[in-house]
Design a protein around this motif. Structure first.
Motif, PDB file in Angstrom:
ATOM      1  N   ALA A 132     -18.824 -63.416  23.909  1.00  0.00           N
ATOM      2  CA  ALA A 132     -20.269 -63.127  23.590  1.00  0.00           C
ATOM      3  C   ALA A 132     -20.606 -61.803  23.178  1.00  0.00           C
ATOM      4  N   ASP A 133     -19.856 -60.885  23.715  1.00  0.00           N
ATOM      5  CA  ASP A 133     -20.001 -59.535  23.246  1.00  0.00           C
ATOM      6  C   ASP A 133     -19.656 -59.094  21.955  1.00  0.00           C
ATOM      7  N   VAL A 134     -18.886 -60.045  21.239  1.00  0.00           N
ATOM      8  CA  VAL A 134     -18.383 -60.173  19.728  1.00  0.00           C
ATOM      9  C   VAL A 134     -19.038 -61.210  18.910  1.00  0.00           C
ATOM     10  N   PHE A 135     -19.710 -61.968  19.262  1.00  0.00           N
ATOM     11  CA  PHE A 135     -20.194 -63.136  18.659  1.00  0.00           C
ATOM     12  C   PHE A 135     -21.187 -62.565  17.433  1.00  0.00           C
ATOM     13  N   PRO A 136     -22.287 -61.973  18.089  1.00  0.00           N
ATOM     14  CA  PRO A 136     -23.312 -61.520  17.209  1.00  0.00           C
ATOM     15  C   PRO A 136     -23.171 -60.815  15.917  1.00  0.00           C
ATOM     16  N   GLU A 137     -22.242 -59.775  16.136  1.00  0.00           N
ATOM     17  CA  GLU A 137     -21.770 -58.975  15.084  1.00  0.00           C
ATOM     18  C   GLU A 137     -20.820 -59.692  14.225  1.00  0.00           C
ATOM     19  N   ALA A 138     -19.950 -60.417  14.600  1.00  0.00           N
ATOM     20  CA  ALA A 138     -19.125 -61.337  13.788  1.00  0.00           C
ATOM     21  C   ALA A 138     -19.904 -62.264  12.853  1.00  0.00           C
ATOM     22  N   VAL A 139     -20.971 -63.104  13.338  1.00  0.00           N
ATOM     23  CA  VAL A 139     -21.791 -63.945  12.547  1.00  0.00           C
ATOM     24  C   VAL A 139     -22.469 -63.042  11.438  1.00  0.00           C
TER      25      VAL A 139
END
Length: 454
Positions: A132-139
């Motif tokens: 979850a802490d990586v997901f937004p920036e990866a998208v």
């Protein structure tokens, strides 16, 4: 400008084989280094000026990008074999038609891959169990990247056309310019404009677009038989079938192999972000370390295509053996500094203690197995040049997808930690190199040319 527009194609059917392979591969190597700088500079900049989570986000998008692009690169490889064979046979009309058909196919693929990338980004990241802490920036990073992926595809097909006729220097000039542009824009957008991970993605697509404009522009202005004529588009059915017959097996192989790396990344994602960041740093360093092998693989593909197209079968049989010897020597030279300076290399991306520890561990544990990669890289390149893409496809899919996934499933279910999971890469290399070597030695690929086994 006139000197840049002069073509420098290379006839690999005459002359010293080792010298030809090295001279052809060297510009490819330099070009691949600068091309690799695109994503690597992104990782360095976000790892130092944003956060380790941003570094992990850029790192975990790599397998997804490679999976979709791998399909196109496989098709482009098929086109390159067809073009190099017509070039070796001195068939001017078919050479030009092959180039025109290849460009038309590329434009179609630009639309398809852009749509797939933009639409399915979040679903692919969810499939990888992205934290979850990586997901937004990866998208955010991945969606911007795919909006501009046409630049990458057009540059690669343009440079692939030039490589097929032996010209590996012209694309280099354009790539150096765009890579340096990407570096400057990365620092400007991320460090000074505070655009975060989006700034790194925007810098990359702008730079890739510039390289595409330069190489396609050169081919349009060229007077050679492999020029692009935008006024007379072609999509010749017979050539399209030939390109697909050679390219689709490679496309399936590269696409599924890269897609399988999504599952490898999903196992890594079960560990903490420091481990993910260390794995991301290792992958960037690994990509640079393997570039000489990739360049020689492309060189032997062109060498085989030209010599078999010209009917010089004995010369074609010698090429892969000489290429293997060169590759082994180069890997040995790379391994020594890589093992010694592993911590310093990882620190370029992030200086946190745990990230350094994981990254150094991965480099020192996996890099000695590069010696095995020489076999699968050179022999698969030779088979592609000979038009035997189906055999290498099945061997690589069996090793990198089926075997590797079974291995990872077993070791993870047995409670294996990060070390046995990371060794999934070398395990696949061992299997692939062994089977490819046995197949190549059997001489089955030579039946088309009525040759005796090596």
């Amino acid at each position: 400008m006139a000197s840049i527009l002069r073509h420098r194609d290379t006839d690999m059917t005459e002359g010293n084989i080792a010298r030809l392979l090295i001279n052809f591969a060297l510009p490819l190597l330099i070009g691949n280094i600068f091309q690799q700088l695109y994503n690597t500079v992104d990782s360095i900049v976000v790892g130092n000026y944003v956060s380790k989570q941003a570094l992990a986000a850029v790192g975990c998008t790599g397998p997804i990008i490679n999976a979709l692009i791998g399909v196109f690169v496989g098709l482009a490889g098929g086109a390159g074999v067809v073009i190099s064979q017509y070039y070796g046979a001195k068939d001017r009309d078919m050479l030009h038609s092959s180039v025109q058909t290849t460009v038309a196919l590329t434009l179609i693929m630009c639309v398809v891959l852009t749509a797939l990338g933009v639409l399915f980004t979040p679903y692919m990241l969810l499939l990888m169990d992205t934290p979850a802490d990586v997901f937004p920036e990866a998208v955010e990073y991945l969606r911007i990247y795919f909006w501009g992926v046409s630049g990458l595809l057009l540059y690669n097909i343009g440079s692939g056309i030039l490589r097929a006729v032996g010209d590996s220097t012209h694309p280099l000039y354009f790539l150096i310019f765009s890579a340096l542009t990407n570096t400057v824009l990365d620092v400007l957008f991320v460090k000074y404009f505070r655009m975060g991970i989006a700034g790194a993605a925007v810098a990359t697509i702008v730079a890739q677009g510039l390289s595409a404009m330069l190489v396609i522009g050169m081919l349009i202005r060229s007077t050679a038989d492999y020029r692009i004529d935008p006024r007379r588009p072609q999509l010749k059915g017979s050539l399209l079938r030939k390109i697909c017959a050679i390219g689709i097996p490679t496309a399936i192989q590269m696409g599924i192999t890269a897609f399988s790396n999504i599952f490898v990344q999903s196992y890594i994602n079960h560990f903490e972000s420091s481990c993910m960041a260390g794995w991301a740093a290792y992958n960037k360093i690994d990509a640079f370390a393997l570039l000489p092998l990739m360049s020689l693989s492309m060189a032997i593909t062109t060498f085989m295509g030209q010599n078999l197209g010209a009917g010089k079968y004995d010369r074609a049989k010698k090429g892969p053996l000489i290429c293997l010897g060169i590759s082994f020597g180069i890997v040995l030279l790379i391994l020594i500094p890589l093992m010694i300076f592993a911590p310093q290399l990882v620190s370029l991306f992030n200086k946190e203690g745990e990230v350094l520890r994981f990254g150094t561990l991965f480099i020192r544990m996996i890099s000695p197995f590069y010696l095995l990669c020489t076999i699968n890289q050179v022999l698969s390149g030779a088979l592609r040049g000979a038009g035997d893409t189906k055999s290498s496809m099945f061997i690589m899919l069996g090793s990198f997808v089926v075997f590797r996934q079974i291995y990872l499933f077993i070791v993870y279910r047995l409670g294996g930690g990060i070390i046995p999971i990371a060794l999934g890469y070398p395990a696949g290399w061992i299997m692939c190199s062994t089977i490819l070597l046995l197949y190549y030695r059997s001489g089955a690929w030579m039946k088309k040319y009525r040759l005796s086994p090596v």
